[in-house]
Design a protein around this motif. Structure first.
Motif, short mmCIF file in Angstrom:
data_model
loop_
_atom_site.label_atom_id
_atom_site.label_comp_id
_atom_site.label_asym_id
_atom_site.label_seq_id
_atom_site.Cartn_x
_atom_site.Cartn_y
_atom_site.Cartn_z
N ARG A 169 0.83 -1.19 0.00
CA ARG A 169 0.00 0.00 0.00
C ARG A 169 0.86 1.25 0.00
NH1 ARG A 169 -3.88 -1.25 4.57
NH2 ARG A 169 -4.79 0.77 4.05
N ASN A 170 0.36 2.27 -0.63
CA ASN A 170 0.99 3.58 -0.63
C ASN A 170 -0.03 4.53 -0.03
OD1 ASN A 170 1.89 6.19 -1.29
ND2 ASN A 170 3.02 5.42 -3.04
N ASN A 171 0.13 4.82 1.24
CA ASN A 171 -0.86 5.65 1.93
C ASN A 171 -0.89 7.06 1.38
OD1 ASN A 171 -1.68 3.51 3.52
ND2 ASN A 171 -0.30 4.02 5.20
N ALA A 172 0.24 7.54 0.91
CA ALA A 172 0.29 8.90 0.36
C ALA A 172 -0.59 9.01 -0.88
CB ALA A 172 1.72 9.28 0.02
N LYS A 173 -0.67 7.91 -1.64
CA LYS A 173 -1.51 7.89 -2.84
C LYS A 173 -2.87 7.28 -2.57
CE LYS A 173 2.23 7.78 -6.22
NZ LYS A 173 2.80 7.08 -7.41
N ASN A 174 -3.06 6.85 -1.32
CA ASN A 174 -4.34 6.24 -0.95
C ASN A 174 -4.68 5.07 -1.88
OD1 ASN A 174 -6.20 6.48 1.17
ND2 ASN A 174 -7.71 7.50 -0.13
N THR A 175 -3.67 4.26 -2.12
CA THR A 175 -3.79 3.19 -3.10
C THR A 175 -3.15 1.91 -2.56
OG1 THR A 175 -3.72 4.74 -4.96
CG2 THR A 175 -3.19 2.45 -5.46
N VAL A 176 -3.79 0.80 -2.87
CA VAL A 176 -3.26 -0.51 -2.53
C VAL A 176 -2.95 -1.24 -3.83
CG1 VAL A 176 -3.79 -2.76 -1.51
CG2 VAL A 176 -4.47 -0.66 -0.34
N TYR A 177 -1.87 -2.01 -3.82
CA TYR A 177 -1.44 -2.69 -5.03
C TYR A 177 -1.43 -4.21 -4.81
CZ TYR A 177 0.28 1.99 -6.02
OH TYR A 177 0.37 3.34 -6.21
N LEU A 178 -1.69 -4.92 -5.88
CA LEU A 178 -1.57 -6.36 -5.87
C LEU A 178 -0.61 -6.75 -6.99
CD1 LEU A 178 -2.39 -9.16 -4.94
CD2 LEU A 178 -4.37 -9.05 -6.48
N GLN A 179 0.58 -7.15 -6.60
CA GLN A 179 1.58 -7.59 -7.57
C GLN A 179 1.43 -9.09 -7.77
OE1 GLN A 179 3.95 -5.78 -9.38
NE2 GLN A 179 4.25 -7.73 -10.45
#
Length: 122
Positions: A72-82
């Motif tokens: 997750r990148n809290n600064a971008k308010n985004t979660v990623y699934l690699q």
């Protein structure tokens, strides 16, 4: 209004990789548990991974351990699934969802994205 939007799905060959994104609006991911779920044709939706921002706790389904990673990148308010080393059986619509507390039950996830299709095929 709480909203989650997935992106990054597509067609990939077996053994390939994809990164899915789950962008949140209307709320801050910091305070939520974020889960990735998937539903293959003719099958029930299943949990794939979960991550908690408050304590860093994560859950990985056995079928994806060693291949999928959640971050997750809290600064971008985004979660990623690699997703690496993809297999045809990974083909499904992938959804991200948010819960107020740690849970592996879909019923505890109150906000859902629209889903993004992942197809693994040669």
């Amino acid at each position: 209004q709480l909203q989650l939007v997935e992106s990054g799905g597509g067609l990939v060959q077996p053994g390939g990789s994809l990164r899915l994104s789950c962008a949140a609006s209307g709320f801050t991911l910091d305070y939520y548990v974020i889960g990735w779920f998937r539903q293959a044709p003719g099958k029930e939706r299943e949990g794939v991974l979960c991550i908690s921002s408050s304590d860093g706790r994560t859950y990985y389904a056995n079928s994806v351990k060693g291949r999928f990673t959640i971050s997750r990148n809290n600064a971008k308010n985004t979660v990623y699934l690699q997703m690496n080393s993809l297999k045809p059986e990974d083909t499904a619509v992938y959804y991200c969802a948010a819960a107020h507390r740690w849970s592996l039950s879909q019923h505890d996830f109150s906000s859902w994205g629209q889903g993004t299709q992942v197809t693994v095929s040669s």
